[in-house]
Scaffold this motif. Structure first.
Motif, PDB file in Angstrom:
ATOM      1  N   LEU A 112       0.835  -1.201   0.000  1.00 27.01           N
ATOM      2  CA  LEU A 112       0.000   0.000   0.000  1.00 27.01           C
ATOM      3  C   LEU A 112       0.874   1.257   0.000  1.00 27.01           C
ATOM      4  O   LEU A 112       0.590   2.231  -0.732  1.00 27.01           O
ATOM      5  CB  LEU A 112      -0.922   0.001   1.213  1.00 27.01           C
ATOM      6  CG  LEU A 112      -1.779   1.264   1.410  1.00 27.01           C
ATOM      7  CD1 LEU A 112      -2.678   1.475   0.194  1.00 27.01           C
ATOM      8  CD2 LEU A 112      -2.600   1.173   2.689  1.00 27.01           C
ATOM      9  N   ALA A 113       1.935   1.252   0.794  1.00 34.32           N
ATOM     10  CA  ALA A 113       2.825   2.418   0.819  1.00 34.32           C
ATOM     11  C   ALA A 113       3.445   2.652  -0.553  1.00 34.32           C
ATOM     12  O   ALA A 113       3.570   3.816  -1.008  1.00 34.32           O
ATOM     13  CB  ALA A 113       3.912   2.210   1.874  1.00 34.32           C
ATOM     14  N   LYS A 114       3.846   1.582  -1.221  1.00 33.33           N
ATOM     15  CA  LYS A 114       4.438   1.703  -2.561  1.00 33.33           C
ATOM     16  C   LYS A 114       3.421   2.260  -3.546  1.00 33.33           C
ATOM     17  O   LYS A 114       3.748   3.148  -4.369  1.00 33.33           O
ATOM     18  CB  LYS A 114       4.938   0.343  -3.013  1.00 33.33           C
ATOM     19  CG  LYS A 114       5.574   0.343  -4.387  1.00 33.33           C
ATOM     20  CD  LYS A 114       6.062  -1.040  -4.770  1.00 33.33           C
ATOM     21  CE  LYS A 114       6.681  -1.032  -6.166  1.00 33.33           C
ATOM     22  NZ  LYS A 114       7.162  -2.391  -6.556  1.00 33.33           N
ATOM     23  N   ALA A 115       2.191   1.746  -3.479  1.00 34.98           N
ATOM     24  CA  ALA A 115       1.161   2.225  -4.414  1.00 34.98           C
ATOM     25  C   ALA A 115       0.839   3.684  -4.153  1.00 34.98           C
ATOM     26  O   ALA A 115       0.619   4.473  -5.104  1.00 34.98           O
ATOM     27  CB  ALA A 115      -0.093   1.363  -4.266  1.00 34.98           C
ATOM     28  N   GLU A 116       0.799   4.093  -2.894  1.00 30.36           N
ATOM     29  CA  GLU A 116       0.509   5.493  -2.580  1.00 30.36           C
ATOM     30  C   GLU A 116       1.643   6.411  -3.048  1.00 30.36           C
ATOM     31  O   GLU A 116       1.384   7.532  -3.536  1.00 30.36           O
ATOM     32  CB  GLU A 116       0.297   5.641  -1.071  1.00 30.36           C
ATOM     33  CG  GLU A 116      -1.025   5.030  -0.590  1.00 30.36           C
ATOM     34  CD  GLU A 116      -1.192   5.098   0.920  1.00 30.36           C
ATOM     35  OE1 GLU A 116      -2.336   4.979   1.402  1.00 30.36           O
ATOM     36  OE2 GLU A 116      -0.159   5.255   1.626  1.00 30.36           O
ATOM     37  N   ALA A 117       2.907   5.961  -2.932  1.00 26.78           N
ATOM     38  CA  ALA A 117       4.029   6.772  -3.410  1.00 26.78           C
ATOM     39  C   ALA A 117       3.977   6.925  -4.920  1.00 26.78           C
ATOM     40  O   ALA A 117       4.231   8.032  -5.465  1.00 26.78           O
ATOM     41  CB  ALA A 117       5.344   6.119  -2.982  1.00 26.78           C
ATOM     42  N   ASN A 118       3.659   5.858  -5.606  1.00 22.68           N
ATOM     43  CA  ASN A 118       3.559   5.914  -7.074  1.00 22.68           C
ATOM     44  C   ASN A 118       2.440   6.842  -7.500  1.00 22.68           C
ATOM     45  O   ASN A 118       2.584   7.640  -8.457  1.00 22.68           O
ATOM     46  CB  ASN A 118       3.344   4.511  -7.620  1.00 22.68           C
ATOM     47  CG  ASN A 118       3.351   4.472  -9.140  1.00 22.68           C
ATOM     48  OD1 ASN A 118       4.233   5.064  -9.785  1.00 22.68           O
ATOM     49  ND2 ASN A 118       2.382   3.780  -9.722  1.00 22.68           N
ATOM     50  N   LEU A 119       1.309   6.777  -6.762  1.00 17.60           N
ATOM     51  CA  LEU A 119       0.179   7.660  -7.081  1.00 17.60           C
ATOM     52  C   LEU A 119       0.565   9.122  -6.864  1.00 17.60           C
ATOM     53  O   LEU A 119       0.209   9.995  -7.680  1.00 17.60           O
ATOM     54  CB  LEU A 119      -1.031   7.292  -6.220  1.00 17.60           C
ATOM     55  CG  LEU A 119      -2.245   8.218  -6.347  1.00 17.60           C
ATOM     56  CD1 LEU A 119      -2.783   8.187  -7.784  1.00 17.60           C
ATOM     57  CD2 LEU A 119      -3.344   7.815  -5.365  1.00 17.60           C
ATOM     58  N   ALA A 120       1.302   9.398  -5.801  1.00 17.55           N
ATOM     59  CA  ALA A 120       1.719  10.782  -5.545  1.00 17.55           C
ATOM     60  C   ALA A 120       2.615  11.301  -6.660  1.00 17.55           C
ATOM     61  O   ALA A 120       2.494  12.459  -7.115  1.00 17.55           O
ATOM     62  CB  ALA A 120       2.425  10.858  -4.190  1.00 17.55           C
ATOM     63  N   GLN A 121       3.546  10.462  -7.119  1.00 18.59           N
ATOM     64  CA  GLN A 121       4.462  10.870  -8.197  1.00 18.59           C
ATOM     65  C   GLN A 121       3.699  11.143  -9.478  1.00 18.59           C
ATOM     66  O   GLN A 121       3.929  12.169 -10.150  1.00 18.59           O
ATOM     67  CB  GLN A 121       5.510   9.786  -8.409  1.00 18.59           C
ATOM     68  CG  GLN A 121       6.509  10.117  -9.502  1.00 18.59           C
ATOM     69  CD  GLN A 121       7.490   8.962  -9.753  1.00 18.59           C
ATOM     70  OE1 GLN A 121       7.326   7.876  -9.214  1.00 18.59           O
ATOM     71  NE2 GLN A 121       8.504   9.238 -10.574  1.00 18.59           N
ATOM     72  N   ILE A 122       2.807  10.226  -9.847  1.00 22.02           N
ATOM     73  CA  ILE A 122       2.040  10.398 -11.082  1.00 22.02           C
ATOM     74  C   ILE A 122       1.124  11.612 -10.978  1.00 22.02           C
ATOM     75  O   ILE A 122       0.916  12.339 -11.974  1.00 22.02           O
ATOM     76  CB  ILE A 122       1.249   9.123 -11.395  1.00 22.02           C
ATOM     77  CG1 ILE A 122       2.191   7.934 -11.630  1.00 22.02           C
ATOM     78  CG2 ILE A 122       0.340   9.321 -12.593  1.00 22.02           C
ATOM     79  CD1 ILE A 122       3.122   8.116 -12.802  1.00 22.02           C
ATOM     80  N   THR A 123       0.588  11.885  -9.833  1.00 24.62           N
ATOM     81  CA  THR A 123      -0.318  13.027  -9.657  1.00 24.62           C
ATOM     82  C   THR A 123       0.425  14.347  -9.884  1.00 24.62           C
ATOM     83  O   THR A 123      -0.092  15.263 -10.547  1.00 24.62           O
ATOM     84  CB  THR A 123      -0.941  12.994  -8.256  1.00 24.62           C
ATOM     85  OG1 THR A 123      -1.666  11.783  -8.078  1.00 24.62           O
ATOM     86  CG2 THR A 123      -1.874  14.185  -8.047  1.00 24.62           C
TER      87      THR A 123
END
Length: 400
Positions: A112-123
């Protein structure tokens, strides 16, 4: 002149009269006197309000039953309760080895932490591209690709959250808790047992015993007769929540706590022809156990003007039931009656008697129809003394 000559004819007549009177008095003294009228104890009939109860057989059933099962596979490490004890909802019962579930939970947290970091970068990237596409610094295609990647990253975060929730649930299931408050039975597994492999393994059973249900069986014919009497106005229905139920134990002893009626089933059992009636009883001392056979006295209707007479006043023969009554002249007569319902130690007479009739309760064996009697008032528990002393006492007929 001899001695007889001294008596005159008048003297001889006087002596004869005296002798005749003595003989008459002796004869009168020997004649038996008429016996006094027999004393009987009578009850004056008066209508009264009576709650009609029915004796029904039934069996006790726990109010709630919970079968505790293993919801995740693993080795049982600990049993945290005493068999046969009372437990509360939420109490720990078993502990299953949670090491695998702990590892899965931590892995889900990392995902979940990895997915949230990736989402933040893409955003952030999507926000920069939104400003550049308006000035044609980047192509529309590049902006669309970043927007799609942002949505994909958001979906990955949602998937990771679901995986984390599942891992948290499985980790929680490794600690088995009581779902309800009640008494727990024997443990069906021991420490070291492998449970939950391809099935929800039973671990123990909890039953709520206070309050406790009793399922009674009443014949459909009795239910139909009762409803017809209620519809005809002969009886009144007991108010909702006011119907009392009293329990008799298997050995005949009365249960000290009264219960109340919950409902009557609307379906007739085809195999027995009966209708299930359920009542609930308090069971603070755990005296009542599920499966125990009992008999219950259930109040189902009220008769506002019932004629209630003691059972010993009713005689039954080939021609049916009858009572002996005393008329205003204290003469005895027999009256046929219809008494087909009992109420405690009394009969409820539906036909044959009217208010004011005096029926014989004590002393029936001493009199016959047509005899004249001396009537005294009867009272429960003191009939012999009342008949002996001949004193009127207050009448008390118990009716539930």
């Amino acid at each position: 002149m001899n001695s007889l000559g001294r008596f005159t004819p008048f003297a001889i007549l006087a002596v004869s009269a005296m002798l005749s009177a003595c003989v008459d008095q002796a004869g009168a003294a020997k004649a038996p006197a008429a016996p006094p009228p027999a004393e009987v104890a009578v009850l004056t009939v008066a209508p009264q309000r009576v709650a009609l109860s029915t004796d029904l057989p039934g069996r006790l059933e726990a109010a709630r039953i919970a079968q505790v099962r293993a919801r995740v596979p693993g080795i049982v490490l600990q049993r945290a309760f005493h068999e046969g004890s009372d437990v509360k909802a939420g109490d720990v019962l078993f502990r299953i080895d949670d090491a695998p579930f702990q590892a899965t939970f931590q892995s889900a947290q990392a995902a979940l932490a990895k997915a949230e970091a990736n989402l933040a970068q893409i955003t952030l990237k999507a926000q920069r591209y939104a400003a550049l596409v308006d000035t044609n610094a980047i192509s529309k295609q590049e902006f669309d690709d970043v927007t799609a990647a942002q949505k994909q990253a958001a979906a990955d975060v949602a998937t990771a959250k679901a995986a984390l929730a599942t891992a948290r649930l499985n980790l929680g299931y490794a600690t088995v808790t009581a779902p309800i408050t009640g008494r727990i039975g024997r443990a069906q597994v021991t420490e070291g047992a492998l449970v939950g492999q391809n099935e929800a393994t039973p671990l123990a059973t909890i039953q709520q015993l206070d309050p406790i249900y009793v399922n009674l069986t009443q014949s459909s014919s009795e239910v139909l007769q009762l409803r017809q009497a209620l519809a005809a106005g002969q009886l009144k229905s007991v108010g909702r929540g006011e119907a009392k139920v009293r329990l008799l134990m298997e050995d005949g002893r009365p249960y000290p706590h009264p219960g109340k009626l919950l409902f009557s089933d609307m379906t007739v059992d085809e195999s027995t022809g009966g209708v299930i009636v359920r009542a609930v009883f308090p069971n603070p001392d755990r005296l009542l156990m599920p499966g125990l056979f009992v008999r219950a006295q259930l109040e189902q209707a009220v008769s506002e003007n019932a004629i209630v007479v003691p059972q010993q006043a009713v005689q039954r023969g080939a021609d049916g039931a009858s009572v002996m009554v005393v008329d205003p002249n204290n003469n005895v007569a027999v009256k046929p009656v219809k008494a087909d319902r009992s109420q405690g130690d009394a009969w409820i007479v539906s036909e044959g008697l009217k208010p004011g009739d005096r029926i014989i309760v004590e002393g029936v064996q001493k009199v016959k129809p047509g005899a004249t009697v001396k009537a005294v008032t009867w009272t429960p528990g003191d009939a012999g003394k009342a008949a002996k002393d001949g004193k009127p006492v207050a009448l008390q007929v118990k009716a539930q």
